[in-house]
Write an enzyme that holds these catalytic residues in place. Sequence first.
Site, PDB file in Angstrom:
ATOM      1  N   SER A   1     -36.163 -81.344  18.240  1.00 52.15           N
ATOM      2  CA  SER A   1     -37.374 -80.299  18.104  1.00 52.15           C
ATOM      3  C   SER A   1     -37.495 -79.564  19.361  1.00 52.15           C
ATOM      4  O   SER A   1     -37.100 -80.515  20.464  1.00 52.15           O
ATOM      5  CB  SER A   1     -38.608 -80.963  17.744  1.00 52.15           C
ATOM      6  OG  SER A   1     -39.783 -80.141  17.986  1.00 52.15           O
TER       7      SER A   1
ATOM      8  N   TYR B   1     -44.555 -87.759  19.078  1.00 50.10           N
ATOM      9  CA  TYR B   1     -43.562 -87.041  18.346  1.00 50.10           C
ATOM     10  C   TYR B   1     -42.469 -86.427  19.275  1.00 50.10           C
ATOM     11  O   TYR B   1     -41.641 -86.561  19.431  1.00 50.10           O
ATOM     12  CB  TYR B   1     -44.053 -86.230  17.356  1.00 50.10           C
ATOM     13  CG  TYR B   1     -43.009 -85.350  16.788  1.00 50.10           C
ATOM     14  CD1 TYR B   1     -42.138 -85.578  15.521  1.00 50.10           C
ATOM     15  CD2 TYR B   1     -42.944 -83.937  16.968  1.00 50.10           C
ATOM     16  CE1 TYR B   1     -41.354 -84.797  15.056  1.00 50.10           C
ATOM     17  CE2 TYR B   1     -42.154 -82.957  16.505  1.00 50.10           C
ATOM     18  CZ  TYR B   1     -41.223 -83.312  15.548  1.00 50.10           C
ATOM     19  OH  TYR B   1     -40.596 -82.482  14.908  1.00 50.10           O
TER      20      TYR B   1
END
Length: 259
Positions: A137, A150
Amino acid sequence: MQLELSGKTAIVTGASRGIGLATVRALRAEGVQVVGAARKPTPELEETGAIAVPVDLGTRAGAQFLIDEAVRAFGGADLLVNNLGGGDLLTLAGFADLDDDAWADAFEINLFATVRVTRAALPWLVRDGGAVVNVSSIGAWRPEGPPLAYNVAKAALKAFGRGLATELGPSGVRVVTVSPGPTRTSMWEGDSGLGAQLAAAVGAPQEAIVAGAPEQVGMVTGRLAEPAEVADLISYLLSPRAASITGSDHLIDGGAIRG
Ligand SMILES: NC(=O)c1ccc[n+]([C@@H]2O[C@H](COP(=O)([O-])OP(=O)(O)OC[C@H]3O[C@@H](n4cnc5c(N)ncnc54)[C@H](OP(=O)(O)O)[C@@H]3O)[C@@H](O)[C@H]2O)c1
């Protein structure tokens, strides 16, 4: 461009919707036999003609079960897409409110599941001179702000890909990372994902949050990426046309990360 993927076999995790489902569709269109994993495979996944494996990859046993199913179906796999990510406890909470369970869930789903699936698949990847794509990401590039656990787990995933590519290079196995920016999936449009949480946090309609996300994140394209666009990049990176690409991290973020 011919991707020369026809006749190959692939495993895709997180395959029931979003980027994973789009990747299954793209690979099937290239003539790849695919095993797709999710806890609850969807009709959309079944419709692709992939072998759908119901499995919880947040468990230690899940990875080996998935690879055993791939061996049973196709005798192994050349290609592996570790797309699973996010997690049920993905939250916008600040550091003080992130308990051990939130950190453990982030690392189980965004790092350890990939480590375990890749380890279980290794004999077949080495046998076939395979390729692995791990989906990270832009949060790994820009970890400030939520969701912190995350983002940190995705940064570890990026490091895992670089290290593994170096170790496996002489075995003929390539390992590549793909780092999407905001992409139109349930993470933004679902009832409990980041889009819904952001909307609740600021008291705005979720559609307005999703529409404003590109500007908020700095995507100069002015729109979310589509899952199929990410799937096309993944397919190219898996293909023999990308034979000299390994160890690298490929942004697909509408220009959000600069420099
Ligand atoms: N969408 C974005 O804006 C964005 C941005 C950057 C990076 N990413 C990354 O891109 C990847 C795909 O994201 P997405 O937005 O397409 O996700 P998504 O729409 O939320 O789909 C997640 C997939 O993972 C499966 N899954 C979740 N937990 C699982 C578990 N414990 N065991 C097995 N399967 C599980 C889900 O199926 P079940 O629920 O049935 O298990 C589903 O198929 C993720 O790694 C995410 O972090 C996404």
